[in-house]
Design a protein around this motif. Structure first.
Motif, PDB file in Angstrom:
ATOM      1  N   GLU A 337       0.845  -1.204   0.000  1.00  0.00           N
ATOM      2  CA  GLU A 337       0.000   0.000   0.000  1.00  0.00           C
ATOM      3  C   GLU A 337       0.871   1.241   0.000  1.00  0.00           C
ATOM      4  OE1 GLU A 337      -3.260   2.270   2.881  1.00  0.00           O
ATOM      5  OE2 GLU A 337      -2.674   0.198   3.304  1.00  0.00           O
ATOM      6  N   ILE A 338       0.499   2.227  -0.795  1.00  0.00           N
ATOM      7  CA  ILE A 338       1.156   3.538  -0.744  1.00  0.00           C
ATOM      8  C   ILE A 338       0.425   4.363   0.308  1.00  0.00           C
ATOM      9  CG2 ILE A 338       1.646   5.670  -2.000  1.00  0.00           C
ATOM     10  CD1 ILE A 338       1.971   4.026  -4.523  1.00  0.00           C
ATOM     11  N   ARG A 339       1.117   4.642   1.414  1.00  0.00           N
ATOM     12  CA  ARG A 339       0.467   5.281   2.563  1.00  0.00           C
ATOM     13  C   ARG A 339       0.882   6.734   2.775  1.00  0.00           C
ATOM     14  NH1 ARG A 339       1.284   0.456   7.058  1.00  0.00           N
ATOM     15  NH2 ARG A 339       0.096  -1.161   5.947  1.00  0.00           N
ATOM     16  N   ASP A 340       2.059   7.109   2.239  1.00  0.00           N
ATOM     17  CA  ASP A 340       2.564   8.455   2.521  1.00  0.00           C
ATOM     18  C   ASP A 340       3.386   8.954   1.339  1.00  0.00           C
ATOM     19  OD1 ASP A 340       5.146   7.215   2.770  1.00  0.00           O
ATOM     20  OD2 ASP A 340       4.635   6.690   4.832  1.00  0.00           O
ATOM     21  N   ARG A 341       3.806  10.209   1.438  1.00  0.00           N
ATOM     22  CA  ARG A 341       4.528  10.834   0.333  1.00  0.00           C
ATOM     23  C   ARG A 341       5.868  10.150   0.063  1.00  0.00           C
ATOM     24  NH1 ARG A 341       5.880  17.267  -0.616  1.00  0.00           N
ATOM     25  NH2 ARG A 341       7.136  16.973  -2.495  1.00  0.00           N
ATOM     26  N   GLU A 342       6.573   9.745   1.130  1.00  0.00           N
ATOM     27  CA  GLU A 342       7.887   9.129   0.942  1.00  0.00           C
ATOM     28  C   GLU A 342       7.767   7.836   0.138  1.00  0.00           C
ATOM     29  OE1 GLU A 342      11.835   7.901   3.563  1.00  0.00           O
ATOM     30  OE2 GLU A 342       9.885   8.094   4.550  1.00  0.00           O
ATOM     31  N   THR A 343       6.805   7.006   0.511  1.00  0.00           N
ATOM     32  CA  THR A 343       6.596   5.750  -0.223  1.00  0.00           C
ATOM     33  C   THR A 343       6.166   6.031  -1.656  1.00  0.00           C
ATOM     34  OG1 THR A 343       5.925   4.691   1.848  1.00  0.00           O
ATOM     35  CG2 THR A 343       5.421   3.523  -0.185  1.00  0.00           C
ATOM     36  N   ALA A 344       5.282   7.020  -1.821  1.00  0.00           N
ATOM     37  CA  ALA A 344       4.825   7.378  -3.170  1.00  0.00           C
ATOM     38  C   ALA A 344       5.992   7.855  -4.040  1.00  0.00           C
ATOM     39  CB  ALA A 344       3.748   8.457  -3.082  1.00  0.00           C
ATOM     40  N   ASP A 345       6.867   8.675  -3.473  1.00  0.00           N
ATOM     41  CA  ASP A 345       8.014   9.186  -4.240  1.00  0.00           C
ATOM     42  C   ASP A 345       8.930   8.053  -4.706  1.00  0.00           C
ATOM     43  OD1 ASP A 345       7.302  11.817  -4.160  1.00  0.00           O
ATOM     44  OD2 ASP A 345       8.496  12.302  -2.388  1.00  0.00           O
ATOM     45  N   ILE A 346       9.210   7.109  -3.797  1.00  0.00           N
ATOM     46  CA  ILE A 346      10.100   6.006  -4.161  1.00  0.00           C
ATOM     47  C   ILE A 346       9.451   5.117  -5.209  1.00  0.00           C
ATOM     48  CG2 ILE A 346      11.332   3.984  -3.284  1.00  0.00           C
ATOM     49  CD1 ILE A 346      11.499   5.421  -0.576  1.00  0.00           C
ATOM     50  N   ALA A 347       8.146   4.880  -5.061  1.00  0.00           N
ATOM     51  CA  ALA A 347       7.430   4.058  -6.041  1.00  0.00           C
ATOM     52  C   ALA A 347       7.451   4.710  -7.417  1.00  0.00           C
ATOM     53  CB  ALA A 347       5.991   3.840  -5.578  1.00  0.00           C
ATOM     54  N   ILE A 348       7.225   6.017  -7.460  1.00  0.00           N
ATOM     55  CA  ILE A 348       7.244   6.750  -8.727  1.00  0.00           C
ATOM     56  C   ILE A 348       8.638   6.693  -9.362  1.00  0.00           C
ATOM     57  CG2 ILE A 348       7.132   9.065  -9.738  1.00  0.00           C
ATOM     58  CD1 ILE A 348       4.381   8.016  -9.306  1.00  0.00           C
ATOM     59  N   VAL A 378       2.852  14.254  -4.999  1.00  0.00           N
ATOM     60  CA  VAL A 378       3.509  13.810  -6.227  1.00  0.00           C
ATOM     61  C   VAL A 378       3.151  14.778  -7.355  1.00  0.00           C
ATOM     62  CG1 VAL A 378       3.792  11.934  -7.889  1.00  0.00           C
ATOM     63  CG2 VAL A 378       3.402  11.406  -5.469  1.00  0.00           C
ATOM     64  N   GLU A 379       4.133  15.238  -8.075  1.00  0.00           N
ATOM     65  CA  GLU A 379       3.884  16.183  -9.167  1.00  0.00           C
ATOM     66  C   GLU A 379       3.017  15.525 -10.250  1.00  0.00           C
ATOM     67  OE1 GLU A 379       4.600  19.252  -9.306  1.00  0.00           O
ATOM     68  OE2 GLU A 379       6.048  19.505  -7.673  1.00  0.00           O
ATOM     69  N   ARG A 380       2.133  16.317 -10.830  1.00  0.00           N
ATOM     70  CA  ARG A 380       1.217  15.793 -11.841  1.00  0.00           C
ATOM     71  C   ARG A 380       1.955  15.212 -13.051  1.00  0.00           C
ATOM     72  NH1 ARG A 380      -4.583  15.416 -12.153  1.00  0.00           N
ATOM     73  NH2 ARG A 380      -5.402  16.440 -10.292  1.00  0.00           N
TER      74      ARG A 380
END
Length: 507
Positions: A337-348, A378-380
């Motif tokens: 699960e992507i729960r926060d900005r840090e995880t989202a950034d690394i996934a992206i 996360v930037e569009r």
């Protein structure tokens, strides 16, 4: 009082019957096997017995003491009856009634005299409850202590059904038994605890489940919940999810891409993890990719995957595990699960650098995944560059094929689906029958909504379109929303209107 036995003109095929194991295990194995009898359903106020022969009144009266409702008999196809008896009663004690049957016969009124038996019977009771739940294909077992009774309920196809009411004298023994095998502290009764164990039902030939255990103190004692996770990974296949042909093709095309981000969205319990596992099993079959998952917790062990379990309270969290994992040269990454900005950034970033990344988000729609990532910071333009597919899904009960009744869709129901043209069209409702134990449903299936991101969609996302605008664009481009998939499955008889009503929200 026991009713007269009855039979049908055609023999019942028990291979196609969803057997009610609560009723089946009330009958001692010795009687069931010797007389070739199987209690398999409660329907229309009776407990139904499958038999190879006609049963007379005298014979039924001797069996009535094991059941609360009057008995009826239906003749079964001999081969299917033999297979069902072997599955249900193998490796069980032949002599006497089961421990569960003895306690349910005596009931809560006997609670004051059960203390000694309750402790000594705890292991057998625990095994019988697990067996009944596994054969019933339950996902959870709930032990709810009360002032005088312990209520045990099973969650089957997403719905809770009461299985047993036992005297509270057995509560302590049962609780301690499950605590011991789950590695919990039996002396701790004022704090919540979590643990797990693996249960093998019936030895080498039997079923195997991983069981997650959770306790919490209540007024009348500790409440216990068991989550049953099947170890058999063969059930995780795209063909078993209930996707339409168009959705299946769309999903298969997305997971065949060499890199990018694929997101599953929906509320808790909507089947996101099951879909993720099914996608990964498709990729495992190719045997050419290094696939690593990060999960909290690992819900099922899948051969061919490298699975990492994280704990937010420990040193290993999603973000740190993901950073470390990328040093192990994965081709495919699954983040629970992507729960926060840090995880989202690394996934992206992983998706941008040539990895195929799977994950999930808690949003209500496919378009909502885009907005949720943007809200995380996360930037569009990064979302537009990496997202390959967003999927929204819900889990609903699958109708029994044997008892469907046609009817017309009402005006209010067509309005609920935002499709007035459906008024008067035919749909189906299950009425309950022997095949589904009178419940009308057998298993579950998914409702889906998919947003595949191509160059045109990337431009729309990068320009800042909100969820409403993205959803409207999906309508314009003919991409079916959840309500459209629900309507198709409603009209085909796969799902019922009550389940559609509870699962689908029209925006």
């Amino acid at each position: 009082m026991t009713t007269s036995a009855s039979s049908t003109h055609s023999l019942l095929d028990l291979d196609a019957v969803r057997i009610d194991t609560v009723q089946a295990l009330r009958l001692p194995a010795s009687i069931a096997l010797r007389r070739r009898l199987l209690p398999f359903a409660v329907h229309e106020g009776h407990v139904w017995l499958a038999s190879q022969h006609h049963e007379n009144e005298a014979g039924l009266r001797t069996l009535q003491r094991y059941f609360e409702s009057p008995l009826r008999v239906v003749r079964a196809e001999p081969g299917s009856l033999s297979r069902a008896l072997e599955k249900l009663y193998r490796d069980t004690p032949l002599a006497g009634a089961s421990t569960l049957s003895r306690y349910t016969e005596r009931g809560a009124a006997a609670a004051t005299t059960e203390n000694a038996d309750g402790e000594s019977d705890a292991t057998q009771l625990a095994n019988e409850i697990l067996r009944a739940a596994m054969l019933r294909q339950a996902s959870d077992i709930h032990f709810n202590p009360g002032e005088k009774e312990l209520r045990i309920r099973l969650r089957v196809d997403g719905m809770l059904e009461e299985a047993y009411r036992l005297p509270m004298s057995v509560h302590g023994g049962l609780l301690n038994r499950f605590k011991i095998i789950a590695g919990l502290n039996i002396a701790e009764r004022r704090a919540s605890q979590d643990g797990a164990f693996r249960h093998n039902e019936g030895g080498a030939r039997g079923l195997v489940v991983d069981v997650r255990v959770a306790t919490i103190p209540t007024r009348h004692g500790e409440r216990l919940t068991l989550r049953l996770l099947a170890v058999d990974s063969s059930r995780f296949s795209l063909s078993a999810l209930g996707m339409s042909a168009a959705h299946h093709a769309m999903f298969s095309d997305a997971i065949a891409k060499p890199h990018g981000l694929i997101l599953l969205t929906g509320p808790t319990g909507s089947g996101k993890t099951t879909t993720l596992y099914a996608a990964l099993r498709e990729l495992i079959a190719a045997e050419v990719q290094n696939i690593i998952t990060i999960e909290d917790p690992i819900e099922n062990e899948i051969p061919g995957l490298v699975q990492v379990e994280v704990d937010s309270a420990d040193k290993v969290n999603f973000a740190s595990a993901l950073r470390s994992m990328l040093r192990h040269d994965p081709d495919v990454v699954m983040i629970g699960e992507i729960r926060d900005r840090e995880t989202a950034d690394i996934a992206i970033k992983a998706a941008l650098t040539g990895h195929l990344v799977f994950s999930s988000l808690h949003t209500n729609s496919a378009a909502g995944a885009v907005v949720r990532l943007a809200e995380m910071g996360v930037e569009r333009f990064l979302i537009a560059s990496t997202l390959r597919l967003a999927v929204a899904q819900r889990l609903v009960r699958k109708c029994c094929d044997h008892c469907l009744q046609p009817r017309a869709i009402r005006m209010d129901e067509a309005a609920l689906l935002a499709q007035p043209g459906l008024q008067g069209k035919e749909c189906f409702e299950p009425s309950g029958c022997l095949y589904c134990a009178g419940r009308g449903y057998t298993g579950r299936m998914g409702l889906f909504e998919m947003l595949p991101v191509d160059e045109e969609w990337s431009q729309t996302i990068a320009q800042g379109a909100d969820e409403a605008a993205l959803t409207e664009r999906m309508r314009q481009r003919g991409l079916p929303l959840l309500v459209h998939d629900a309507a198709e499955k409603l009209r085909s008889g796969s799902v019922s209107m009550p389940d559609v009503r509870s699962a689908v929200t029209v925006w």
